[in-house]
Design an enzyme around this catalytic site. Structure first.
Site, short mmCIF file in Angstrom:
data_model
loop_
_atom_site.label_atom_id
_atom_site.label_comp_id
_atom_site.label_asym_id
_atom_site.label_seq_id
_atom_site.Cartn_x
_atom_site.Cartn_y
_atom_site.Cartn_z
CD GLU A 1 8.10 -10.39 2.72
OE1 GLU A 1 7.24 -10.73 1.96
OE2 GLU A 1 8.48 -9.17 2.73
N GLY B 1 -4.27 -14.88 6.75
CA GLY B 1 -4.21 -16.21 6.95
C GLY B 1 -3.44 -17.06 6.00
CD GLU C 1 -1.57 -2.38 1.78
OE1 GLU C 1 -0.38 -2.66 2.06
OE2 GLU C 1 -2.33 -3.15 2.00
#
Length: 175
Positions: free
Chosen positions: A94, A61, A30
């Protein structure tokens, strides 16, 4: 299921032994996807650098196992920190994996501070403070994971990187 952009020249000879990707891009969709990250990815691919970037948004999920595997197989990770980066558990997962790979296999990590100060990340101020307050409320049982994210953010914010300031008021190069 996520799909990814990867340049055509993905032979191991160009990325080093044991690496199938040259660069893994970590970013919050975003905040930077339609401008900086798109241009960075395009430039890397045009230069013939195998580049791994998630091009689809995960649904709530959904596992990020493909991304974690791609991180392990990358020689370099570029982390584009933005104001909303910490509000994404996917980004934080990450980053934790990226920092783990940095410390275990010597992966090169290049932070890019996109309209955010490294000290906001290091000291977890402003949007980072807000995100972690929410995680502490929601994840009381998973505080080990929250603390792992905090440590990864702190370590990454101390690395040499690039600061792109006042990007909202700049013209973004278009191709």
């Amino acid at each position: 299921m996520a799909t990814f952009i990867k340049s055509k020249s993905s032979s191991n000879s160009s990325t080093g032994v044991g690496y199938s990707n040259g660069v893994f891009l970590s970013f919050r969709r975003e905040d930077t996807c339609k401008n900086f990250t798109d241009h960075l990815c395009y430039a890397l691919v045009q230069a013939g650098i195998p580049t791994f970037r998630d091009v689809n948004e995960l649904t709530r999920g959904e596992e990020i196992s493909q991304q974690l595997k791609a991180i392990e197989e990358s020689r370099i990770s570029i982390v584009v920190f933005s104001k909303g980066y910490a509000s994404s558990t996917k980004c934080l997962d990450e980053l934790a994996k990226i920092m783990e790979c940095k410390n275990t296999i010597g992966q090169i990590v290049v932070p890019v501070f996109y309209d955010i100060e490294p000290s906001d990340i290091r000291k977890q101020k402003r949007s980072f403070l807000e995100a972690f307050k929410a995680y502490e409320e929601i994840c009381k049982v998973k505080m080990k994971k929250v603390n792992k994210w905090r440590g990864a953010l702190n370590e990454a914010s101390n690395l040499f990187g690039y600061a792109l300031k006042d990007m909202a008021n700049r013209y973004v190069f278009s191709l």
